[in-house]
Structures are given as C-alpha cells and as structure tokens.
Design a protein around this motif. Structure first.
Motif, mmCIF file in Angstrom:
data_model
loop_
_atom_site.group_PDB
_atom_site.id
_atom_site.type_symbol
_atom_site.label_atom_id
_atom_site.label_comp_id
_atom_site.label_asym_id
_atom_site.label_seq_id
_atom_site.Cartn_x
_atom_site.Cartn_y
_atom_site.Cartn_z
ATOM 1 N N PRO A 17 -15.324 -20.899 -51.038
ATOM 2 C CA PRO A 17 -15.902 -20.223 -49.891
ATOM 3 C C PRO A 17 -16.575 -18.893 -50.192
ATOM 4 C CG PRO A 17 -13.577 -19.784 -49.874
ATOM 5 C CD PRO A 17 -13.862 -20.661 -51.074
ATOM 6 N N LEU A 18 -16.811 -18.561 -51.437
ATOM 7 C CA LEU A 18 -17.571 -17.367 -51.848
ATOM 8 C C LEU A 18 -16.896 -16.040 -51.513
ATOM 9 C CD1 LEU A 18 -21.229 -18.474 -51.024
ATOM 10 C CD2 LEU A 18 -19.942 -18.740 -53.148
ATOM 11 N N PHE A 19 -15.613 -16.012 -51.323
ATOM 12 C CA PHE A 19 -14.918 -14.735 -51.153
ATOM 13 C C PHE A 19 -13.755 -14.623 -52.135
ATOM 14 C CE2 PHE A 19 -12.967 -17.552 -47.990
ATOM 15 C CZ PHE A 19 -11.623 -17.417 -48.267
ATOM 16 N N TRP A 20 -13.947 -15.146 -53.336
ATOM 17 C CA TRP A 20 -12.883 -15.195 -54.332
ATOM 18 C C TRP A 20 -12.410 -13.820 -54.775
ATOM 19 C CZ3 TRP A 20 -10.767 -19.603 -54.113
ATOM 20 C CH2 TRP A 20 -11.524 -20.738 -53.856
ATOM 21 N N ASP A 21 -13.240 -12.818 -54.649
ATOM 22 C CA ASP A 21 -12.850 -11.492 -55.105
ATOM 23 C C ASP A 21 -11.902 -10.794 -54.130
ATOM 24 O OD1 ASP A 21 -14.362 -11.780 -57.396
ATOM 25 O OD2 ASP A 21 -16.137 -10.887 -56.502
ATOM 26 N N GLU A 22 -11.729 -11.326 -52.944
ATOM 27 C CA GLU A 22 -10.833 -10.722 -51.966
ATOM 28 C C GLU A 22 -9.381 -11.039 -52.320
ATOM 29 O OE1 GLU A 22 -11.849 -11.617 -47.928
ATOM 30 O OE2 GLU A 22 -13.989 -11.455 -48.340
ATOM 31 N N ALA A 23 -8.511 -10.122 -51.993
ATOM 32 C CA ALA A 23 -7.082 -10.316 -52.260
ATOM 33 C C ALA A 23 -6.571 -11.552 -51.531
ATOM 34 C CB ALA A 23 -6.310 -9.082 -51.820
ATOM 35 N N GLY A 24 -5.842 -12.384 -52.246
ATOM 36 C CA GLY A 24 -5.234 -13.556 -51.635
ATOM 37 C C GLY A 24 -6.105 -14.798 -51.561
ATOM 38 N N ALA A 25 -7.349 -14.721 -51.997
ATOM 39 C CA ALA A 25 -8.252 -15.870 -51.883
ATOM 40 C C ALA A 25 -7.766 -17.060 -52.702
ATOM 41 C CB ALA A 25 -9.670 -15.487 -52.297
ATOM 42 N N LEU A 26 -7.301 -16.826 -53.932
ATOM 43 C CA LEU A 26 -6.836 -17.945 -54.753
ATOM 44 C C LEU A 26 -5.573 -18.569 -54.176
ATOM 45 C CD1 LEU A 26 -7.501 -16.586 -58.342
ATOM 46 C CD2 LEU A 26 -8.779 -18.339 -57.112
ATOM 47 N N GLU A 27 -4.704 -17.763 -53.608
ATOM 48 C CA GLU A 27 -3.511 -18.316 -52.974
ATOM 49 C C GLU A 27 -3.881 -19.121 -51.737
ATOM 50 O OE1 GLU A 27 -0.502 -18.558 -54.100
ATOM 51 O OE2 GLU A 27 -0.998 -17.428 -55.890
ATOM 52 N N TRP A 28 -4.901 -18.686 -51.010
ATOM 53 C CA TRP A 28 -5.354 -19.418 -49.826
ATOM 54 C C TRP A 28 -5.785 -20.833 -50.201
ATOM 55 C CZ3 TRP A 28 -10.334 -21.322 -48.861
ATOM 56 C CH2 TRP A 28 -10.530 -21.847 -47.599
ATOM 57 N N VAL A 29 -6.597 -20.963 -51.247
ATOM 58 C CA VAL A 29 -7.101 -22.283 -51.628
ATOM 59 C C VAL A 29 -6.017 -23.133 -52.271
ATOM 60 C CG1 VAL A 29 -7.981 -21.807 -53.965
ATOM 61 C CG2 VAL A 29 -9.154 -23.431 -52.499
ATOM 62 N N ARG A 30 -5.054 -22.471 -52.896
ATOM 63 C CA ARG A 30 -3.975 -23.231 -53.534
ATOM 64 C C ARG A 30 -3.241 -24.104 -52.519
ATOM 65 N NH1 ARG A 30 0.298 -21.277 -57.918
ATOM 66 N NH2 ARG A 30 1.575 -23.132 -57.879
ATOM 67 N N GLY A 31 -3.115 -23.638 -51.305
ATOM 68 C CA GLY A 31 -2.458 -24.411 -50.265
ATOM 69 C C GLY A 31 -3.128 -25.752 -49.997
ATOM 70 N N TRP A 32 -4.407 -25.840 -50.278
ATOM 71 C CA TRP A 32 -5.134 -27.100 -50.090
ATOM 72 C C TRP A 32 -4.925 -28.050 -51.263
ATOM 73 C CZ3 TRP A 32 -6.865 -27.983 -45.425
ATOM 74 C CH2 TRP A 32 -7.150 -26.903 -44.604
#
Length: 55
Positions: A17-32
């Motif tokens: 989603p092009l916001f990987w540099d924001e805190a927590g972005a990788l954890e957000w996608v990990r849930g998927w």
C-alpha cells in the motif's frame, strides 16, 4: 518478528500500500499473510502444487 524486509525498498518499487516507511506497516500486512502459513503447509504435506500470481 519480520526479518529481511526493507520498508524503503518496498516503497521504492511501489509495492502496495505504499506506506511501508510508517511505523507498524509491516506488522499490519503480516496479519494478512500469517493465515497462509497453515494453508501452504497443508498443501505441501499433501504433495499439492501452489500457483501464486503476483500482479
């Protein structure tokens, strides 16, 4: 824990989603992706092939 993933590279190559540099972005996608682990594991144990299409 997420390893070997560089958020700046994901953004540079325009991985949604092009916001990987924001805190927590990788954890957000990990849930998927976490639910896919048992799915792919079951397919491997059954000797089934997986076709993955990344667009």
């Amino acid at each position: 824990m997420i390893r070997d993933v560089d958020p700046e590279q994901l953004t540079a190559v325009r991985i949604y989603p092009l916001f990987w540099d924001e805190a927590g972005a990788l954890e957000w996608v990990r849930g998927w992706f976490d639910p896919l682990v048992p799915f792919f594991g079951a397919a491997a144990r059954a000797g089934e092939a997986m076709l993955v299409w990344l667009d």
